[in-house]
Enzyme design. Structure first.
Site, PDB file in Angstrom:
ATOM      1  N   ARG A  95       0.823  -1.210   0.000  1.00  0.00           N
ATOM      2  CA  ARG A  95       0.000   0.000   0.000  1.00  0.00           C
ATOM      3  C   ARG A  95       0.855   1.257   0.000  1.00  0.00           C
ATOM      4  NH1 ARG A  95      -4.990  -0.558   4.043  1.00  0.00           N
ATOM      5  NH2 ARG A  95      -3.601  -1.845   5.257  1.00  0.00           N
ATOM      6  N   GLN A  96       2.101   1.102   0.484  1.00  0.00           N
ATOM      7  CA  GLN A  96       3.027   2.255   0.428  1.00  0.00           C
ATOM      8  C   GLN A  96       3.778   2.146  -0.902  1.00  0.00           C
ATOM      9  OE1 GLN A  96       3.095   4.715   2.601  1.00  0.00           O
ATOM     10  NE2 GLN A  96       4.870   5.823   1.844  1.00  0.00           N
ATOM     11  N   HIS A 129      -1.509  -4.354  -4.477  1.00  0.00           N
ATOM     12  CA  HIS A 129      -2.226  -3.088  -4.335  1.00  0.00           C
ATOM     13  C   HIS A 129      -1.943  -2.059  -5.424  1.00  0.00           C
ATOM     14  CE1 HIS A 129      -4.548  -0.081  -2.367  1.00  0.00           C
ATOM     15  NE2 HIS A 129      -3.538   0.752  -2.423  1.00  0.00           N
ATOM     16  N   ASP A 170     -14.573   2.971  -4.553  1.00  0.00           N
ATOM     17  CA  ASP A 170     -13.884   4.179  -5.013  1.00  0.00           C
ATOM     18  C   ASP A 170     -13.513   3.984  -6.484  1.00  0.00           C
ATOM     19  OD1 ASP A 170     -11.676   2.485  -4.945  1.00  0.00           O
ATOM     20  OD2 ASP A 170     -10.934   3.296  -3.049  1.00  0.00           O
ATOM     21  N   LYS A 193     -14.686   8.191  -3.296  1.00  0.00           N
ATOM     22  CA  LYS A 193     -14.237   8.161  -1.891  1.00  0.00           C
ATOM     23  C   LYS A 193     -13.060   9.113  -1.714  1.00  0.00           C
ATOM     24  CE  LYS A 193     -11.144   4.966  -0.146  1.00  0.00           C
ATOM     25  NZ  LYS A 193     -10.636   3.621   0.102  1.00  0.00           N
ATOM     26  N   ARG A 195     -10.061  10.014   1.194  1.00  0.00           N
ATOM     27  CA  ARG A 195      -9.503   9.672   2.508  1.00  0.00           C
ATOM     28  C   ARG A 195      -8.528  10.755   2.960  1.00  0.00           C
ATOM     29  NH1 ARG A 195      -8.616   4.658   5.363  1.00  0.00           N
ATOM     30  NH2 ARG A 195      -9.041   3.337   3.571  1.00  0.00           N
ATOM     31  N   ASP A 219     -13.576  -4.967  -3.413  1.00  0.00           N
ATOM     32  CA  ASP A 219     -12.350  -4.192  -3.223  1.00  0.00           C
ATOM     33  C   ASP A 219     -11.175  -5.162  -3.137  1.00  0.00           C
ATOM     34  OD1 ASP A 219     -10.801  -1.944  -2.985  1.00  0.00           O
ATOM     35  OD2 ASP A 219     -11.752  -1.193  -1.163  1.00  0.00           O
ATOM     36  N   THR A 227     -14.003   1.697   4.432  1.00  0.00           N
ATOM     37  CA  THR A 227     -14.344   1.887   3.012  1.00  0.00           C
ATOM     38  C   THR A 227     -15.636   1.139   2.679  1.00  0.00           C
ATOM     39  OG1 THR A 227     -11.996   2.093   2.486  1.00  0.00           O
ATOM     40  CG2 THR A 227     -13.469   1.561   0.657  1.00  0.00           C
TER      41      THR A 227
HETATM   42  C1  R5P Z   1      -7.331   1.437  -0.872  1.00  0.00           C
HETATM   43  O1  R5P Z   1      -6.691   1.956  -1.788  1.00  0.00           O
HETATM   44  C2  R5P Z   1      -7.694  -0.001  -0.912  1.00  0.00           C
HETATM   45  O2  R5P Z   1      -8.062  -0.399  -2.192  1.00  0.00           O
HETATM   46  C3  R5P Z   1      -8.806  -0.308   0.069  1.00  0.00           C
HETATM   47  O3  R5P Z   1      -9.948   0.428  -0.307  1.00  0.00           O
HETATM   48  C4  R5P Z   1      -8.406   0.053   1.465  1.00  0.00           C
HETATM   49  O4  R5P Z   1      -7.178  -0.524   1.783  1.00  0.00           O
HETATM   50  C5  R5P Z   1      -9.449  -0.412   2.457  1.00  0.00           C
HETATM   51  O5  R5P Z   1      -9.067   0.024   3.725  1.00  0.00           O
HETATM   52  P1  R5P Z   1     -10.110   0.157   4.920  1.00  0.00           P
HETATM   53  O6  R5P Z   1     -10.799  -1.178   5.039  1.00  0.00           O
HETATM   54  O7  R5P Z   1      -9.248   0.485   6.095  1.00  0.00           O
HETATM   55  O8  R5P Z   1     -11.054   1.264   4.588  1.00  0.00           O
END
Ligand code: R5P
Length: 290
Positions: A95-96, A129, A170, A193, A195, A219, A227
């Site tokens: 994710r990073q 990701h 999103d 969405k 954040r 997702d 989310t």
């Molecule tokens: C974000 O870019 C990912 O695709 C997910 O939407 C995100 O990691 C979901 O995180 P959380 O469940 O904390 O909202």
């Protein structure tokens, strides 16, 4: 070829699909949280082609997982293994994938480099990701992202959904929703969405009228569940709501929170109570094809 991995059902399933032998990786640890993963060898594995599989379970511990992998890759090399394909069903630290704020690390690239330096030959992962499409990753080592969404589509097809619509919470996941919808021959949509990077707070702007329809929110990851919860709140009059994700990271009360509002299912890239959709066969097919 030989699969080395923990006895958790997933490694064995991968070995079955690859039609090869299996050796257990005992994920031993010490009380101070240091790890000492042991390859439970009966015979030598010099010159073998090893598929090293490791999979996290809930509650996830990405740091432990990564160190286990790095130590085991090194260990396999010191035992004379000639090729190591690493299967990281969930790619930790992906994710990073950007330096969002000054001073942050480019974690995904550093992890790929660490795997290479430890001695991995190739890396296979599922719906990484930062990679929207299936295929080769930009990496210092041959690394591949295999889409988990066709496995979700296969599962959903069996549910006989009523006038289904697949929704991404999103814009990015709108692409995942479309991938599934195309396979199921139904429609898809996505919500907007936003954040806050400092607080993690989410705001979803679009409201979607789905009167009488069965809705599947998809997702790549469910972590805190915010989310998904925000997406559910923005549906008007759904008939049935299913949340389907590839990676059930499920931190805190995510599982309880989402399960109260929807049916919640996931792929088995991380072991959890909702990991009902197996991606082992798809990973095996991909490894065989490369
Ligand atoms: C974000 O870019 C990912 O695709 C997910 O939407 C995100 O990691 C979901 O995180 P959380 O469940 O904390 O909202």
């Amino acid at each position: 070829m030989l699969v080395v991995g923990p006895k958790d059902g997933f490694s064995e399933e991968l070995a079955e699909n690859l039609k090869c032998g299996f050796v257990e990786l005992d994920r031993r640890g010490f009380p101070d949280n240091e790890v000492c993963p042991r390859i439970m060898l009966d015979n030598g594995i010099k010159d073998e082609h090893v598929v090293l599989v490791n999979r996290m379970q809930r509650p996830t511990d990405p740091n432990r997982y990564l160190v286990e992998l790095l130590l085991t890759i090194k260990n396999l090399r010191s035992l004379g293994v000639k090729k190591i394909d690493v299967v990281m069903a969930y790619f930790v630290y992906a994710r990073q994938d950007r330096i969002f704020r000054k001073g942050e690390p480019l974690s995904i690239q550093y992890v790929l480099q660490l795997l290479k330096d430890a001695g991995a030959s190739q890396v296979f992962s599922v719906s990484v990701h930062f990679q929207r499409n299936e295929g080769k990753l930009p990496a210092p080592i041959p690394a591949f992202s295999i889409s988990g969404f066709p496995s979700i589509a296969d599962y959903l097809k069996k549910l006989r959904l009523k006038n289904p619509i697949i929704i991404g919470p999103d814009k990015k996941s709108g692409q995942f929703a479309k991938e599934i919808a195309d396979l199921m021959k139904c429609s898809s949509a996505y919500l907007e969405k936003k954040r806050d990077l400092d607080t993690g707070t989410i705001e979803t702007k679009t409201k979607l009228d789905v009167s009488g329809r069965d809705v599947v929110i998809v997702d790549d990851i469910a972590s805190s569940g915010s989310t998904l919860i925000h997406a559910i709140k923005n549906l008007k009059n759904p008939n049935r709501v299913i949340c389907a994700v590839v990676h059930p990271v499920l931190t805190g009360d995510c599982l309880e929170k989402v399960s109260k509002k929807a049916e919640f299912i996931a792929c088995n890239t991380i072991a959890s109570p909702i990991s009902k959709i197996s991606v082992a066969a798809r990973i095996a097919e991909f490894i065989k094809a490369v």
